[in-house]
Structures are given as C-alpha cells and as structure tokens.
Design an enzyme around this catalytic site. Sequence first.
Site, short mmCIF file in Angstrom:
data_model
loop_
_atom_site.label_atom_id
_atom_site.label_comp_id
_atom_site.label_asym_id
_atom_site.label_seq_id
_atom_site.Cartn_x
_atom_site.Cartn_y
_atom_site.Cartn_z
N ALA A 1 0.80 -1.21 0.00
CA ALA A 1 0.00 0.00 0.00
C ALA A 1 0.84 1.27 0.00
CB ALA A 1 -0.93 0.00 1.21
N GLY B 1 6.14 -0.42 -3.86
CA GLY B 1 6.20 -1.64 -4.65
C GLY B 1 7.64 -2.09 -4.78
N ASP C 1 -1.51 -10.37 -1.39
CA ASP C 1 -0.19 -10.45 -0.75
C ASP C 1 -0.23 -11.23 0.56
OD1 ASP C 1 -1.52 -8.46 0.68
OD2 ASP C 1 -0.10 -6.87 0.18
#
Length: 489
Positions: free
Chosen positions: A17, A20, A242
């Site tokens: 969030a 990356g 994830d």
Amino acid sequence: MSTGSEAHAFAAVDLGASSGRVMVGRAGHGTLLLTEAHRFPNRPVRLPGALHWDVLGLYTGVLDGLRAAGRMAPLTSVGIDSWAVDHGLLDADGALLGNPVHYRDARTEGVAEQVWAKVPAPELYARTGLQYAPFNTLYQLVAARDSAQLKLARQLLLIPDLLTYWLTGTRGTELTNASTTQLIDPRTRTWSTELAERLGIDLALFPPLRHPGSPAGRLLPAVLEETGLRGPVPLTTVGSHDTASAVAAVPASAGERFAYVCTGTWSLVGLELDAPVLTEASRRANFTNELGLDGTVRYLRNIMGLWLLQECLRSWGEPDLGRLLAQSAVSEPLRSVVDAGDAGFLSPGDMPRRIAEACRAGGQPVPEDRAATVRCVLDSLALAHCRAIADAQRLSGRAVDVVHLVGGGARNELLCQLTADACGLPVVAGPTEAAALGNVLVQARAHGDVGDSLPEMRALVARTQPLRHYAPRGTPDPWRAAERRLRTA
C-alpha cells in the site's frame, strides 16, 4: 529439481500500500535466496471527488523492476501479488476507464446499510464469510452502480490481474484475491451468483477464475522490448493477494499449531484452517474467511497495523524512527491503549491528534510526547494481536502454541517482544519479505523446483531465512487490565 547455483531465477512483483518492489528469488532444493532488484513508491493521488491509485506509475515501476531483474539473471517466470479489493474497469476495447479508486476513499460511506437492506448482514456473512470492512469490493461496486464508468465497463480486473493483462494480454481473476471481494462462497470456492443477482452486481464483469500455480500467459513482445528481457518469459499465477503469499511463506513446521501475524500497513492476524467458520459468533467478532493455497482458509481479523505509526511519522515530518523506537521502549508501558481496529483510524491525516482524542474519550492519559504516542501505538497493536489470536482459537476450536510474525513488522523488535508478552506465547519473527518469498515459492513449485506441499515449502523457508525468537516476559495481568480498560471505555 534445481540445486545450488543451478537454481532458477523468479521475479516476484510485490505491491504494497505504500511501496512496490520487484525481487529476484532463486529457489531449489535447499536454496531460497531473495534479492531486491528495484523498489518504488506507491503514492495515492487525490483528485477532485476521489482518492485514486496511480496505477500507471505502478506499472512503470514494474517495468523498471523487470528490466533490473533481467540484468541480474535470466528469468524463468514472473509472478504478481498486491493488496486486495481494488480494481480497474476496462471498456469494450480493453482500455482502462480511469485510475482505480483507492480503498480509503470515502465513496463507500453508508453503502453497507444499503446492502444489508437487501441482504441482512448475518446472511451476507453466512454466504461469503467476509468480515465487515467498508471498502470490500462488493460495497465499492454498489457505491459505483450509477457511475458512468461502471455503465461503460465491460470487464473488471483486480489490481494484480490488471497488471497481468498489461504484461501478457491475458485476463483472469486469481482466486485468493477474488475471495476478498465478498462475492465468493468460501465453501465452494466459486462465485456466489445468487447473492450477486440480488445486489444487482454483474459477475460477467469478472474474467474466469485462476488458481495459484496456473499459467497466465507470456510477456508480450512490446514488454520484452521495453524491459530488455529475452523471451519467452511466462507469467505464473501466484497467491495474488499479498497476505495469501505471505502466509504461504510462514516458516511453520509440519503439524505445528501456529497463529500468524502478517504485519505491514495492516496487521492480518489469524489461523490457517481447512474449512471456513461461518457462525454468527464469528461474524460478531469480525473475523474473515479468505481463501489460501491448496484448499486452505485464512481465518483472520484485519487490524490497522503499522499504518498508525506510518501516519504519525508523516504528520511529524518523518523523524528518525530508530531513535523514536528506542525512546518508546523505555516509556511507561500500557499507560494508554486504543482500539487498533477502529474505523476512525482508516483515513489518512493527523494520526497523532486522532490517537490523542481516542485516549481522551476513553478516559486514559493522552500521550505527552512522540515517544509516548509510539508506545501507545505499539502496545495497542500487540494487544490487538493478542485479542485476535485468542478469539480465533475460541471461535475455531483450534489451539495455538506459537505465533509467527512475518512481514515488515518483523524488523520492529519492540513490536515483536510486546506481541509475545501480550499473547503469553513465543513469537518467531521473520521472514520480513514473506509475501515476495511466497510469490517465488509458488512459481518455483509450478516449475518443479521445490516440493509440492505447503509443509515442504515452509520447511525450506525455515531452513534458509533468518528468524528471531522472542519469549514472553512477565505475567499477562497488565495486558488483561489494559484490555478491560479498552472494553469499558
């Protein structure tokens, strides 16, 4: 099966969030190595009317990461995981209809009550097993029902599936992530068609379900040219939520009775089960039944997690975290605690003020400085971890002997120790990059490079990754007292 230096290289695209990353994993018999190829920020964008993800920026980061990964080793495969619930809408030509809306956007406020008027909350839970969260995909779709975008949309792709489409040209809906939409029946592991019909949601928007380990096409020629990779490079479906990937990399031994805490922006706390728990008591306790690898169920509670600390640091201008943690370690313990699952902490902005207000409203001392605020956050998270693990045991009938804490929070020694203290159970901390490792392991298994079973994959993690052990200190009495204060506030 690959061994040693012959281990194949797999690129794990792991989107969180706040950032990356593209990691290169080498996996084989007795080998599991992970190296960061590229890391990039994930910054939401607020436009008039809505908070969005910059998905085009994320895609650029992925391409940059694959280019860097290719310079490190020839890639056997690529896999993608990310956060859940959010999605992009495609028109009839397959073009994206605007940047995806962020789950922290306010558009779903009051939508749950509209849904419950058609499908009462107990029935909704009995059908889908998902805890109430205002941002679930179901509520997002109901909120967007009259929007021009949804009326024009011909397909909906969850975030990892959208990136897969851009990389390969193929479209699918990965199952573990689909289970967070609140449109999947966790018993059948398929769409809940009757529920969708009652709510006016067109399930034809979703492409066919894919399962972890299945092929998802090959990188397009234009992608190979952009990244400098030599084809063909297949994209392998992984546990694209994830948390599903992270739980796959929990280093539990076969037969071990464990709970997990997947820590990062969120804390996902629970047990791995063989079947969902769909009781009314489970609904009232706000537990969710998300699907995991190999027919498992991730029975867990979502807690705000290190988002509370991240937002405090942002409000303070990003001070030195190490110094703050050292100061908070010697601050008065359990002086004040807040409910880390409170929806009042969901939106961004001035978290220290909201924590102070919550303490004041609960009749507890307001933290007097930054260190005390950090200690309040960490004590509150540890207490929330303890409550979730205790409730999961009670509701599922499964006992727990050890807690595995994985993800970024495993670096936070104080949080790990406080979690052990609060739970009265030993905590095994690590790996920190659990989602990326789980991503790599599923790719490696699909290509025959590691054992077939979850216990074999987890044993490889335990043998190869650095882990830290924390024994509980003191008695549980101060934690139980803090819990009582919070419940009576």
